[in-house]
Design a protein around this motif. Structure first.
Motif, PDB file in Angstrom:
ATOM      1  N   THR A   6       0.785  -1.226   0.128  1.00 52.56           N
ATOM      2  CA  THR A   6       0.200   0.020   0.048  1.00 52.56           C
ATOM      3  C   THR A   6       1.014   1.258   0.038  1.00 52.56           C
ATOM      4  O   THR A   6       1.812   1.301   0.610  1.00 52.56           O
ATOM      5  N   ASP A   7       0.488   2.198  -0.871  1.00 52.18           N
ATOM      6  CA  ASP A   7       1.091   3.724  -0.884  1.00 52.18           C
ATOM      7  C   ASP A   7       0.143   4.438   0.336  1.00 52.18           C
ATOM      8  O   ASP A   7      -1.214   4.842   0.017  1.00 52.18           O
ATOM      9  N   LEU A   8       0.638   4.823   1.330  1.00 53.32           N
ATOM     10  CA  LEU A   8      -0.608   5.231   2.705  1.00 53.32           C
ATOM     11  C   LEU A   8       0.138   6.653   2.942  1.00 53.32           C
ATOM     12  O   LEU A   8       1.363   6.680   3.283  1.00 53.32           O
ATOM     13  N   SER A  60       7.873  11.878   2.690  1.00 56.31           N
ATOM     14  CA  SER A  60       7.232  11.372   1.198  1.00 56.31           C
ATOM     15  C   SER A  60       7.173   9.856   1.481  1.00 56.31           C
ATOM     16  O   SER A  60       8.025   9.301   2.316  1.00 56.31           O
ATOM     17  N   LEU A  61       6.717   9.297   0.329  1.00 55.33           N
ATOM     18  CA  LEU A  61       6.517   7.661   0.300  1.00 55.33           C
ATOM     19  C   LEU A  61       7.684   7.200   0.396  1.00 55.33           C
ATOM     20  O   LEU A  61       8.056   5.833   0.651  1.00 55.33           O
ATOM     21  N   ALA A  97       2.094  14.198  -2.966  1.00 53.27           N
ATOM     22  CA  ALA A  97       2.428  13.022  -2.408  1.00 53.27           C
ATOM     23  C   ALA A  97       2.177  11.765  -2.958  1.00 53.27           C
ATOM     24  O   ALA A  97       3.000  10.877  -2.795  1.00 53.27           O
ATOM     25  N   PHE A  98       1.357  11.726  -3.834  1.00 50.00           N
ATOM     26  CA  PHE A  98       1.086  10.447  -4.480  1.00 50.00           C
ATOM     27  C   PHE A  98       1.711  10.510  -6.042  1.00 50.00           C
ATOM     28  O   PHE A  98       1.162   9.740  -6.981  1.00 50.00           O
ATOM     29  N   SER A  99       2.677  11.177  -6.296  1.00 46.48           N
ATOM     30  CA  SER A  99       3.315  11.497  -7.689  1.00 46.48           C
ATOM     31  C   SER A  99       4.562  10.447  -7.463  1.00 46.48           C
ATOM     32  O   SER A  99       5.024   9.835  -6.518  1.00 46.48           O
ATOM     33  N   ASP A 100       4.908   9.776  -8.736  1.00 45.53           N
ATOM     34  CA  ASP A 100       6.042   9.061  -8.896  1.00 45.53           C
ATOM     35  C   ASP A 100       7.346   9.622  -8.275  1.00 45.53           C
ATOM     36  O   ASP A 100       8.177   9.046  -7.894  1.00 45.53           O
ATOM     37  N   SER A 101       7.534  10.905  -8.225  1.00 42.32           N
ATOM     38  CA  SER A 101       8.847  11.718  -7.802  1.00 42.32           C
ATOM     39  C   SER A 101       9.147  11.362  -6.486  1.00 42.32           C
ATOM     40  O   SER A 101      10.002  11.575  -6.105  1.00 42.32           O
ATOM     41  N   GLU A 102       7.778  11.270  -5.749  1.00 40.44           N
ATOM     42  CA  GLU A 102       7.757  11.146  -4.212  1.00 40.44           C
ATOM     43  C   GLU A 102       7.638   9.823  -3.789  1.00 40.44           C
ATOM     44  O   GLU A 102       7.595   9.378  -2.637  1.00 40.44           O
ATOM     45  N   GLY A 103       7.956   8.767  -4.439  1.00 46.89           N
ATOM     46  CA  GLY A 103       7.872   7.322  -4.266  1.00 46.89           C
ATOM     47  C   GLY A 103       6.550   6.582  -4.609  1.00 46.89           C
ATOM     48  O   GLY A 103       6.557   5.345  -4.171  1.00 46.89           O
ATOM     49  N   ALA A 104       5.638   7.097  -5.241  1.00 53.45           N
ATOM     50  CA  ALA A 104       4.453   6.447  -5.277  1.00 53.45           C
ATOM     51  C   ALA A 104       4.274   5.490  -6.573  1.00 53.45           C
ATOM     52  O   ALA A 104       5.176   5.729  -7.531  1.00 53.45           O
TER      53      ALA A 104
END
Length: 550
Positions: A6-8, A60-61, A97-104
């Motif tokens: 999960t990406d939480l 971030s994630l 927060a839910f972007s690829d650059s932030e680890g999503a």
């Protein structure tokens, strides 16, 4: 349990209505949820957004790939203490927060994308459209409301079905009770094959208990837990699922026992000693000190004797009623209530406020030469309900309070404080020269105007100011209104139903003011007064012993 990858992202409200100790409860809640997850780059990733008037990306994630790192990062989060821009925070989650650059990770059936929003008030921006965009982007949103939160806002934020995605708790002190729900929500579903006696257990069936520790159950382990008897008694009907359900129950019990030591990490607000208890802590004091009513600070025995001396000299019970002053005759006092009648209070709570006022009135000696009471209500404007001295008896004052109608509308506390200073304590409105003047300000929310100048002027004028806050009242504003020492002049409760407890404390505070206005009386906190009080108590005890024991 094994949690599905999960990406939480937690989206947490730290506006001014969230007091520092309440924000600590939110951090504990987040930590408990994290402790129940499988954390790792290929498992669950966690990020935290902190918001008030602005949005702060705490981490971030991709920032922390271990549970220990996440828990340490959560402990470092500080509240922002300004407005409540919930919609802005949700937009930040979508775009950042839910972007690829932030680890999503890329949207996939193999991964969940989850946001948990925690808030305690009404947002100052729109949430409906931005929440709909978040859900359309595949983000599952849980909305947690605390205290006087706007329930319609929670429903606009949350995913469907609402009964599974909207939660409410009455105060931050009980938010931890939601921990288990979210740990269960993140657990992946499994369908174990039936187990028969004599058949070997699977080589690997990990069960995460806490802190990243995974256990590999075995026959010998389950025998030690008393599960083997269940197998033999159930025979072929026994399944692996039953066994592991028993193990899950035990693991949850163990989770309660092995928790973060808040005393060791310094995550407490005890003045002297901190004692760890499972999942929390309690405060204590060194020898020669006692714990105060706030459960955190300590007082020396001089302070305790002073309080007892004040109580004895200030009041005595006469026919079940609290009578003021020496011998039951209270000195002169001008007391004005300044009551918030804004829309957020709500009619049913306004009735409780009226009972609170009359609770205080009951403790006074009312007459031309003793206590006078005035009442002012405010919302977007200020209305004098009755001035000082208009009513000469407690019965008449209480009847007038009961008849007071509810104004609704806004919260102009600054304007109301200015009225108190300029009008309520003016001689034209019944105030008496040379008589102690006390103001009790009652509010349930943030002021919509500036209060500092009027609050300062009230105290500079010699008025003794008490501030009582409920629900979304802002602690900084209560402190600014209250006289020194501030800790003795401001009170807060999350729920209108508990304001009677504050009423009891205020009864004694005002009793002391009324009883001490006669300057010829001794100060009960002076050393000689305390010694005299001790002597009287000792004499009384000796007298009782001689009469009933010897």
């Amino acid at each position: 349990c094994r949690t599905k990858p999960t990406d939480l992202v937690f989206i947490i409200d730290s506006s001014r209505s969230v007091r520092p100790q309440e924000f600590e409860k939110v951090k504990v809640f987040m930590s408990r949820v994290i402790e129940g997850l499988d954390v790792g780059p290929n498992s669950t990733r966690v990020g935290v957004i902190n918001y008030a008037s602005a949005v702060k990306n705490e981490f971030s994630l991709k920032s922390h790939q271990t549970k220990a790192g996440l828990l340490q990062a959560v402990r470092r989060i500080e509240p922002l203490s300004t407005g409540t821009m919930t919609g802005l925070a949700i937009q930040f989650a979508i775009s950042r927060a839910f972007s690829d650059s932030e680890g999503a990770r890329v949207r996939s059936p193999n991964f969940n994308k989850v946001a948990i929003v925690v808030t305690d008030g009404r947002p100052q921006d729109g949430v409906q459209d931005v929440s709909a965009r978040a859900r359309a982007a595949g983000i599952e949103i849980f909305a947690i409301g605390v205290g006087r939160v706007d329930m319609q806002t929670l429903r606009q934020i949350a995913s469907q079905p609402l009964d599974e995605h909207v939660d409410y708790v009455e105060s931050y002190s009980v938010i931890e009770k939601l921990t288990h729900k979210f740990q269960e929500a993140f657990c992946g579903k499994s369908s174990p094959q039936p187990w028969a006696p004599g058949q070997e257990l699977p080589a690997s069936f990990p069960m995460e208990v806490m802190g990243g520790i995974s256990l590999q159950p075995s026959v010998s382990l389950f025998q030690g837990l008393g599960a083997a008897g269940a197998w033999s008694s159930m025979g072929d009907r026994c399944s692996l699922k039953v066994v592991f359900e028993e193990f899950q129950i035990l693991s949850r019990k163990l989770q309660v026992l092995v928790v973060s030591d808040l005393c060791a990490t310094g995550d407490h607000d005890c003045e002297q000693l901190c004692i760890s208890i499972p999942g929390s802590y309690k405060c204590a004091c060194k020898e020669g000190f006692v714990l105060n009513n706030d459960g955190k600070s300590c007082s020396g025995m001089k302070g305790v004797l002073c309080a007892l001396s004040q109580a004895v000299s200030c009041s005595r019970m006469v026919g079940g009623g609290l009578r003021m002053g020496s011998g039951g005759s209270g000195a002169a006092l001008d007391l004005v209530f300044l009551i918030d009648g804004s829309k957020s209070v709500r009619p049913e709570n306004f009735e409780l406020v009226k009972k609170f006022i009359n609770q205080i009135v009951d403790s006074l000696e009312v007459s031309d030469k003793q206590a006078q009471v005035g009442l002012v209500q405010y919302s977007s404007s200020v209305r004098q309900e009755f001035p000082l001295g208009q009513f000469k008896t407690k019965k008449d004052i209480k009847a007038a309070v009961k008849k007071m109608s509810y104004m609704e509308k806004g919260t102009m506390t600054g304007q109301a404080l200015k009225y108190l200073v300029d009008s309520s304590f003016a001689s034209i409105n019944g105030a008496r020269p040379g008589v102690p003047k006390v103001g009790i300000v009652f509010t349930d929310g943030r002021s919509q105007d500036y209060i500092s100048d009027a609050a300062k002027k009230a105290k500079d004028s010699g008025f003794r100011m008490f501030a009582v806050g409920v629900g979304n009242a802002v602690e900084d504003e209560l402190r600014e209104i209250a006289s020194e020492p501030v800790a003795e002049h401001y009170f807060y409760t999350a729920d209108f139903r508990t304001i009677s407890k504050i009423g009891k404390k205020l009864q004694m505070k005002i009793c002391i003011v009324q009883g001490s206005s006669d300057q010829s009386e001794e100060d009960p906190c002076e050393c000689k007064s305390i010694v005299k009080f001790q002597t009287k108590v000792e004499d009384l005890i000796n007298s009782l012993q001689r009469k009933y024991i010897l």
